[in-house]
Design a protein around this motif. Structure first.
Motif, PDB file in Angstrom:
ATOM      1  N   UNK A   1      -3.271   4.791  29.540  1.00  0.00           N
ATOM      2  CA  UNK A   1      -3.089   6.192  29.930  1.00  0.00           C
ATOM      3  C   UNK A   1      -1.832   6.356  30.788  1.00  0.00           C
ATOM      4  N   UNK A   2      -0.729   5.804  30.291  1.00  0.00           N
ATOM      5  CA  UNK A   2       0.508   5.802  31.082  1.00  0.00           C
ATOM      6  C   UNK A   2       1.634   6.647  30.475  1.00  0.00           C
ATOM      7  N   UNK A   3       1.283   7.573  29.605  1.00  0.00           N
ATOM      8  CA  UNK A   3       2.307   8.464  29.043  1.00  0.00           C
ATOM      9  C   UNK A   3       2.398   9.737  29.875  1.00  0.00           C
ATOM     10  N   UNK A   4       3.595  10.276  29.974  1.00  0.00           N
ATOM     11  CA  UNK A   4       3.826  11.466  30.798  1.00  0.00           C
ATOM     12  C   UNK A   4       3.012  12.669  30.347  1.00  0.00           C
ATOM     13  N   UNK A   5       2.728  12.759  29.037  1.00  0.00           N
ATOM     14  CA  UNK A   5       2.004  13.925  28.526  1.00  0.00           C
ATOM     15  C   UNK A   5       0.515  13.903  28.859  1.00  0.00           C
ATOM     16  N   UNK A   6       0.012  12.785  29.367  1.00  0.00           N
ATOM     17  CA  UNK A   6      -1.391  12.750  29.772  1.00  0.00           C
ATOM     18  C   UNK A   6      -2.245  11.845  28.912  1.00  0.00           C
ATOM     19  N   UNK A   7      -3.540  12.072  28.963  1.00  0.00           N
ATOM     20  CA  UNK A   7      -4.539  11.259  28.276  1.00  0.00           C
ATOM     21  C   UNK A   7      -4.502  11.575  26.780  1.00  0.00           C
ATOM     22  N   UNK A   8      -3.847  10.711  26.033  1.00  0.00           N
ATOM     23  CA  UNK A   8      -3.593  10.950  24.609  1.00  0.00           C
ATOM     24  C   UNK A   8      -4.893  11.129  23.832  1.00  0.00           C
ATOM     25  N   UNK A   9      -5.839  10.249  24.010  1.00  0.00           N
ATOM     26  CA  UNK A   9      -7.059  10.317  23.214  1.00  0.00           C
ATOM     27  C   UNK A   9      -7.934  11.511  23.591  1.00  0.00           C
ATOM     28  N   UNK A  10      -7.954  11.878  24.853  1.00  0.00           N
ATOM     29  CA  UNK A  10      -8.725  13.061  25.255  1.00  0.00           C
ATOM     30  C   UNK A  10      -8.141  14.322  24.621  1.00  0.00           C
ATOM     31  N   UNK A  11      -6.824  14.432  24.640  1.00  0.00           N
ATOM     32  CA  UNK A  11      -6.177  15.612  24.043  1.00  0.00           C
ATOM     33  C   UNK A  11      -6.359  15.600  22.526  1.00  0.00           C
ATOM     34  N   UNK A  12      -6.220  14.428  21.905  1.00  0.00           N
ATOM     35  CA  UNK A  12      -6.393  14.327  20.451  1.00  0.00           C
ATOM     36  C   UNK A  12      -7.827  14.681  20.041  1.00  0.00           C
ATOM     37  N   UNK A  13      -8.797  14.323  20.861  1.00  0.00           N
ATOM     38  CA  UNK A  13     -10.192  14.673  20.567  1.00  0.00           C
ATOM     39  C   UNK A  13     -10.367  16.197  20.551  1.00  0.00           C
ATOM     40  N   UNK A  14      -9.852  16.856  21.574  1.00  0.00           N
ATOM     41  CA  UNK A  14      -9.958  18.318  21.632  1.00  0.00           C
ATOM     42  C   UNK A  14      -9.208  18.957  20.461  1.00  0.00           C
ATOM     43  N   UNK A  15      -8.029  18.438  20.139  1.00  0.00           N
ATOM     44  CA  UNK A  15      -7.248  18.977  19.019  1.00  0.00           C
ATOM     45  C   UNK A  15      -8.014  18.834  17.708  1.00  0.00           C
ATOM     46  N   UNK A  16      -8.650  17.685  17.487  1.00  0.00           N
ATOM     47  CA  UNK A  16      -9.429  17.483  16.265  1.00  0.00           C
ATOM     48  C   UNK A  16     -10.599  18.440  16.171  1.00  0.00           C
ATOM     49  N   UNK A  17     -11.286  18.650  17.281  1.00  0.00           N
ATOM     50  CA  UNK A  17     -12.413  19.585  17.301  1.00  0.00           C
ATOM     51  C   UNK A  17     -11.922  20.998  16.998  1.00  0.00           C
ATOM     52  N   UNK A  18     -10.835  21.401  17.653  1.00  0.00           N
ATOM     53  CA  UNK A  18     -10.272  22.732  17.401  1.00  0.00           C
ATOM     54  C   UNK A  18      -9.835  22.891  15.952  1.00  0.00           C
TER      55      UNK A  18
END
Length: 164
Positions: A46-63
């Protein structure tokens, strides 16, 4: 087998599902995004500037599953009762496997929603990591399983690139 989204004049047409019975329908889909080893380490740590990649990808997939009818022509808008996204990090292959799940009780299947969820989750991972790795590859997007409806249960025999 005749194409279901073509009318008697050869024109694209949305299928009329009003006479189909309401049944529980579920679908699971798979996608993989391969990347450089360092990129995968950034995701895991979890060291990317944009944040927690997998958490955001999970929300994007659900949306994305919820918006499938807006994205794919002729898909019915559905009242999904469950959408789930899970990730499996494979350090040996330097990839993230995405597993999506969609469920509802309705008159049409949720395969496209599950496929869209997995696809958009992979695209979101790409978007969040492209600053460090533009060579990522999204691949192997496919339906794993579906149940419910006239055609009943389907389960993919081959898991293609799944490591196991």
């Amino acid at each position: 087998m005749a194409l279901t989204h073509i009318d008697e004049h050869g024109k694209a047409s949305m299928v009329d599902v009003s006479d189909k019975p309401m049944t529980c329908r579920e679908a699971r889909a798979f996608a993989r995004i391969s990347m450089q080893t360092e990129t995968l380490k950034h995701i895991v740590n979890n060291s990317l500037k944009k944040g927690d990649v997998l958490a955001v990808a999970r929300i994007a997939g659900i949306q994305a599953a919820k918006k499938c009818a807006d994205l794919i022509p002729l898909c019915h808008p559905l009242a999904l009762t469950k959408v789930g996204i899970e990730f499996e990090v494979d350090e040996a292959l330097s990839c993230v496997d995405i597993l999506s799940y969609c469920k509802l009780t309705g008159q049409t299947g949720v395969e496209m929603e599950a496929l869209t969820a997995a696809s958009v989750a992979a695209l979101t991972i790409y978007d969040m990591c492209k600053a460090v790795d533009m060579d990522m590859v999204i691949e192997q997007i496919y339906l794993l399983e579906k149940s419910g409806g006239r055609r009943g249960h389907y389960q993919r025999e081959s898991t293609m690139g799944k490591s196991s």
